[in-house]
Design an enzyme around this catalytic site. Sequence first.
Site, PDB file in Angstrom:
ATOM      1  N   LYS A  98       0.814  -1.228   0.000  1.00 18.09           N
ATOM      2  CA  LYS A  98       0.000   0.000   0.000  1.00 18.09           C
ATOM      3  C   LYS A  98       0.842   1.270   0.000  1.00 18.09           C
ATOM      4  O   LYS A  98       0.517   2.233  -0.693  1.00 18.09           O
ATOM      5  CB  LYS A  98      -0.955  -0.012   1.188  1.00 18.09           C
ATOM      6  CG  LYS A  98      -0.274  -0.006   2.547  1.00 18.09           C
ATOM      7  CD  LYS A  98      -1.228  -0.267   3.676  1.00 18.09           C
ATOM      8  CE  LYS A  98      -1.614  -1.698   3.772  1.00 18.09           C
ATOM      9  NZ  LYS A  98      -0.564  -2.602   4.253  1.00 18.09           N
ATOM     10  N   GLY A 127      -7.418  -5.515   3.213  1.00 18.24           N
ATOM     11  CA  GLY A 127      -7.241  -6.958   3.305  1.00 18.24           C
ATOM     12  C   GLY A 127      -8.258  -7.742   2.503  1.00 18.24           C
ATOM     13  O   GLY A 127      -8.286  -7.695   1.277  1.00 18.24           O
ATOM     14  N   ILE A 129     -11.485  -7.387   2.257  1.00 21.24           N
ATOM     15  CA  ILE A 129     -12.664  -6.681   1.758  1.00 21.24           C
ATOM     16  C   ILE A 129     -12.386  -6.216   0.327  1.00 21.24           C
ATOM     17  O   ILE A 129     -11.441  -5.465   0.096  1.00 21.24           O
ATOM     18  CB  ILE A 129     -13.005  -5.467   2.639  1.00 21.24           C
ATOM     19  CG1 ILE A 129     -13.163  -5.883   4.100  1.00 21.24           C
ATOM     20  CG2 ILE A 129     -14.281  -4.800   2.155  1.00 21.24           C
ATOM     21  CD1 ILE A 129     -13.396  -4.715   5.049  1.00 21.24           C
ATOM     22  N   LYS A 198      -4.036   3.653   2.186  1.00 19.78           N
ATOM     23  CA  LYS A 198      -5.215   2.946   1.673  1.00 19.78           C
ATOM     24  C   LYS A 198      -6.241   3.940   1.114  1.00 19.78           C
ATOM     25  O   LYS A 198      -6.854   3.692   0.072  1.00 19.78           O
ATOM     26  CB  LYS A 198      -5.839   2.106   2.783  1.00 19.78           C
ATOM     27  CG  LYS A 198      -4.967   0.945   3.225  1.00 19.78           C
ATOM     28  CD  LYS A 198      -5.543   0.255   4.454  1.00 19.78           C
ATOM     29  CE  LYS A 198      -4.687  -0.919   4.884  1.00 19.78           C
ATOM     30  NZ  LYS A 198      -5.159  -1.538   6.138  1.00 19.78           N
TER      31      LYS A 198
END
Length: 403
Positions: A98, A127, A129, A198
């Site tokens: 990331k 992760g 999701i 993120k």
Amino acid sequence: MRPIKIGLFGLGVVGSGIVEIIGRARNAHAEIRRICVRDITKKRAVEVDPALLTDNAADIFGDPSINLIVEVVDNPDASYRIVTEALRRGIPVVSGSKAMIARHLPELIELQRRHNTALLYDASACGSIPVIRNLEEYYDNDLLLEVKGILNGSSNYILSRVFDHGEDYGAALRKAQELGFAESDPTFDIEGFDSLFKLIIITVHALGVYVAPDSIFTYGISTIHDSDIRYAREKRVKIKLVAQVVKVSDERFTMFVMPEFVSPSKYIYSVDDEYNGVVIRGECYDRQFMFGKGAGSLPTASSILSDVMARLHGYRYEYKKMGFAGRPAFTEDVPLRVYVRYGATAGVRDLPWLAVREQYFSESGNYIIGDIRLADLHASRPLLSAQDVFLAHIPLFFTDRDN
């Protein structure tokens, strides 16, 4: 259907999970051909054929049978070298880095276009999701208004221990480190940088706009104090570390990472422990909620596997929204309502408040609740970094829609 032959970089927590999960997935049509590590003699959490291991990246890049690179190394500079080398060679890549992606995404998009290859990175945000793929495919229009959520499992675990189990912050942090949810140096997580990176990636896929990390106001939870926790409990709310990108008009959007007072009526109020939760809001569908484990070996590896199987069918990100007309522009010229607790640090009362809603003074600590422009908060970041200062956002966006 051409089988996937993987060159894997990294065999740590996530890399070991990938080896395990690829072995379980009967329909993945994928096998790991070589694994590049720093130390081939190191004891591993998963058993692998020693013949697969190498400490020379050329053994992977020079193998003509390898048609997919998967990199999960823990060094952003090394990750950048691996990913850019693969893209220049026309080899598609799956990455979970990331920090590297957030800092170099415009260049990485251009390399994909120039060399007609693909970079997939759903594992880099939340992760297990599937936020990025959903933003790319399901929310591939300009009706999206907001993406907001808990994007870091380590800080969320700590705050859950504080609010749900009555532990003090220091004890909760130590437990998170013992369980492997937080590193020995937890700065990346508790200061909000993990959530920031993120959020940058999510914003590219949500609105089609890239904003560099240094342009975004980021504030963590390291200075939270018992008095802040008491205040939140008195108000019957929890403090969560929340990342948010929101359109404030058709022409403008803003984004930031901050602790937030979260009321029980909000979806993310009940996102506890090491879990992540993301709320996506749109003009015609109100709010939709995604929940799941945001980190860990197998949850992250499952996201990697999803990208591997997507490549089996030739999938790539199209970055459709980057070609939309009238994309909104990033701004920090927006008013926010915040709680600022402070001790001996001078200057908090003299911040350029638009309005002061509440003030409290005592020997043990003081706080101000007021309205202030995000740009002024950002300009005041050195003052707000003092150890006796803590800041939390009091959300006002869309309150008229949530009643």
